[in-house]
Enzyme design. Structure first.
Site, PDB file in Angstrom:
ATOM      1  N   SER A   5      -7.803  -0.808   1.510  1.00  0.00           N
ATOM      2  CA  SER A   5      -8.748   0.212   1.890  1.00  0.00           C
ATOM      3  C   SER A   5      -9.262   1.039   0.701  1.00  0.00           C
ATOM      4  CB  SER A   5      -8.101   1.163   2.896  1.00  0.00           C
ATOM      5  OG  SER A   5      -7.010   1.844   2.297  1.00  0.00           O
ATOM      6  N   SER A  44      -3.205  -1.516   0.053  1.00  0.00           N
ATOM      7  CA  SER A  44      -4.532  -0.949  -0.229  1.00  0.00           C
ATOM      8  C   SER A  44      -4.783  -0.498  -1.648  1.00  0.00           C
ATOM      9  CB  SER A  44      -4.798   0.214   0.707  1.00  0.00           C
ATOM     10  OG  SER A  44      -5.192  -0.296   1.943  1.00  0.00           O
ATOM     11  N   LYS A  60      -9.399   8.881  -4.228  1.00  0.00           N
ATOM     12  CA  LYS A  60      -9.723   8.320  -2.902  1.00  0.00           C
ATOM     13  C   LYS A  60      -9.931   9.466  -1.929  1.00  0.00           C
ATOM     14  CE  LYS A  60      -7.722   5.062   0.474  1.00  0.00           C
ATOM     15  NZ  LYS A  60      -6.600   4.133   0.713  1.00  0.00           N
TER      16      LYS A  60
HETATM   17  N1  GLN Z   1      -5.063  -3.573   5.048  1.00  0.00           N
HETATM   18  C1  GLN Z   1      -3.896  -2.953   5.585  1.00  0.00           C
HETATM   19  C2  GLN Z   1      -4.261  -2.244   6.849  1.00  0.00           C
HETATM   20  O1  GLN Z   1      -5.365  -2.319   7.243  1.00  0.00           O
HETATM   21  C3  GLN Z   1      -3.307  -2.014   4.563  1.00  0.00           C
HETATM   22  C4  GLN Z   1      -4.006  -0.703   4.508  1.00  0.00           C
HETATM   23  C5  GLN Z   1      -3.433   0.245   3.485  1.00  0.00           C
HETATM   24  O2  GLN Z   1      -2.610  -0.147   2.660  1.00  0.00           O
HETATM   25  N2  GLN Z   1      -3.865   1.489   3.575  1.00  0.00           N
HETATM   26  O3  GLN Z   1      -3.486  -1.590   7.439  1.00  0.00           O
END
Ligand code: GLN
Length: 491
Positions: free
Chosen positions: A154, A178, A79
């Site tokens: 994400s 994410s 990532k």
């Molecule tokens: N979707 C969640 C957020 O927007 C989790 C994001 C993540 O785990 N990086 O914060």
């Protein structure tokens, strides 16, 4: 898909060990495939061609000299919030569009030492904020199962990379879901480790008390091998634990070969099965519970009374920590520098930040700055931290009765691109089942169910602190008896 991309991780491992495949030829074919597939799904931001082939040759030399280990020679996708020296590290933001990492993250160092060639850097939501991978400066990632749908976020690029056969293994990060939510939406296996299991050094920080790096892979075996490689104490990260790293791959194989699951207790919280959960997903999770029961496990009704507050609690804590972590991007120390003329330093900072950050990141910085400001700190950040502690207690109580907790990873299957973009609350609800895991610091895994649905449905298992072996084991046990759950997207 040509045969190579259909092979399981253990088959690739065997081919490499027996000399039927070299790391160089594997890396070359995966790179070719990644470049083709990327035109369709936009899963990757940059390729690491030059270093990839050198790293693959080194791995081949080690294989030729007789060295054998789980990941030696198998390429990985990272990532793009994980540093890899000499390569761009963008966090999918205009702010860091041209930033080149000056050093390796600890996880990258560990992978390189294990002989894992780095193939590419994956697209993601900007600074890991999002649930659909539509918040990237480099454009949205598309779900390989249906290119009109999101891959989740994400870590949507890492998920799509594995689901489309670019690589059998990838790394993502999980602050509130994410790793697991995109794993669920793309039909792969993703594990969020116990907080402190994996070093965060060299990983762009979002919310430091919640962030963890973890494997996003084609199955439980490869997830176990990657977790084993990246785990362990790191002097560069004071929150990384001294806990001994188990032989995750060995224990996962042993679990998959168990005759039954007698003696195991799996909790099923009633409050997970409420309005908002797609009935098709609910039915699938109940089928998985029935499967484990038929194998001898006991299914136990449990309560997690404070988990209903997870969305409010999570968004206060993550935004507060993000506002503090992201203060460093001012365009002076580093980050995007505006070309427009400014008359003073404050204006320069404001322009750099306004131009460099996208809307979601700006929203979180504003929210977080407000929650931390004097006069509001007690009402928001402090209060959220107290509720967080109550959730931790809920899990402590639950794990005194059960070995793990079963539920859905996501309330629905992959939704259409653009469908939830205008309503942040609808988008935030995509993570309703995963947020509490990070607030409590426990590990959790998502793996694909063996459903008739056209789109993948993720099964979520949460475990007690340092209990990753059971989660990987139960996923492997299921996968071995449901090979169809490992099918690949064939776009
Ligand atoms: N979707 C969640 C957020 O927007 C989790 C994001 C993540 O785990 N990086 O914060």
């Amino acid at each position: 898909m040509s045969e190579l991309f259909k092979k399981s991780f253990l088959e690739i491992r065997k081919d490499l060990d027996e000399g039927a495949l070299t790391s160089e030829s594997l890396s070359e074919s995966l790179l070719g495939r990644a470049q083709d597939e990327n035109k369709k799904n936009n899963a990757l931001i940059s390729f690491c061609e030059d270093s990839l082939m050198k790293e693959a040759q080194l791995a081949d030399e080690r294989l030729k000299s007789g060295e054998r280990s789980a990941l030696l020679g198998v390429p990985i996708v990272l990532k793009d919030i994980i540093s890899c020296k000499g390569h761009r590290l963008t966090a999918a933001s205009k702010m860091l569009e041209n930033f080149v990492a000056p050093y390796d993250a600890t996880v990258t160092t560990k992978l390189k030492q294990a002989g894992v060639p780095i193939l590419a850097k994956a697209n993601c939501d900007e600074f890991a904020m999002g649930s659909s991978n539509e918040n990237s400066f480099f454009g949205a990632v598309k779900n390989p199962w249906d290119l009109e749908r999101v891959p989740g976020g994400s870590s949507g690029g890492s998920a799509a990379a594995v689901a489309s056969g670019m690589s059998p293994i990838s790394l993502g990060t999980d602050t509130g879901g994410s790793i697991r939510q995109p794993a669920a939406l793309t039909g792969i296996t993703g594990l969020k480790p116990t907080y402190g299991r994996v070093s965060r050094y060299g990983v762009v920080a979002f919310a430091s008390s919640l962030d963890q790096v973890g494997p996003m892979c084609s199955d439980a075996f490869s997830s176990a091998a990657v977790l084993e490689c990246i785990s362990g104490h790191d002097l560069h990260d004071a929150t990384s634990s001294q806990a001994k790293v188990p032989s995750f791959l060995r224990s996962t194989i042993a679990w998959s070969e168990r005759k039954d699951l007698k003696g195991l207790r799996i909790g099923l919280p009633k409050q997970f099965f409420v309005e908002g959960l797609d009935p098709v997903v609910a039915q699938e999770i109940n089928k998985v519970a029935d499967f484990y029961k038929s194998e001898g496990a006991e299914i136990v009704d449990i309560e997690l009374p404070h988990v209903k507050h997870s969305m409010a609690t999570y968004y206060i804590i993550c935004s507060s920590e993000a506002s503090s972590n992201l203060a460093r991007y001012d365009g002076v120390h580093y980050g995007h520098r505006s070309e427009r003329k400014t008359s003073n330093l404050d204006e320069l900072y404001s322009r750099n930040r306004a131009e460099g950050f996208g809307d979601e990141v700006t929203l979180r910085i504003l929210l977080g700055t407000f929650s931390l400001s004097s006069g509001y700190y007690d009402a928001y950040y402090h209060k959220a931290s107290q509720v967080r502690e109550l959730m931790r207690q809920d899990y402590k109580n639950a794990f005194s009765k059960v070995d793990c907790i079963l539920g859905p990873t996501s309330p629905s299957t992959a939704f259409k691109l653009g469908e939830k973009g205008k309503d942040p609350v609808q988008m935030y609800l995509s993570d309703i089942y995963t947020l509490a895991t990070n607030l409590a610091g426990i590990p959790a895994i998502s793996f694909n169910s063996d459903s008739d649905s056209k789109l993948p449905i993720g099964v979520h298992l949460q475990g007690s602190w340092w209990g990753e072996e059971k989660l990987l084991g139960l996923a492997a046990y299921y996968q071995k008896r449901h090979p169809n759950s490992l099918r690949k997207a064939d776009s």
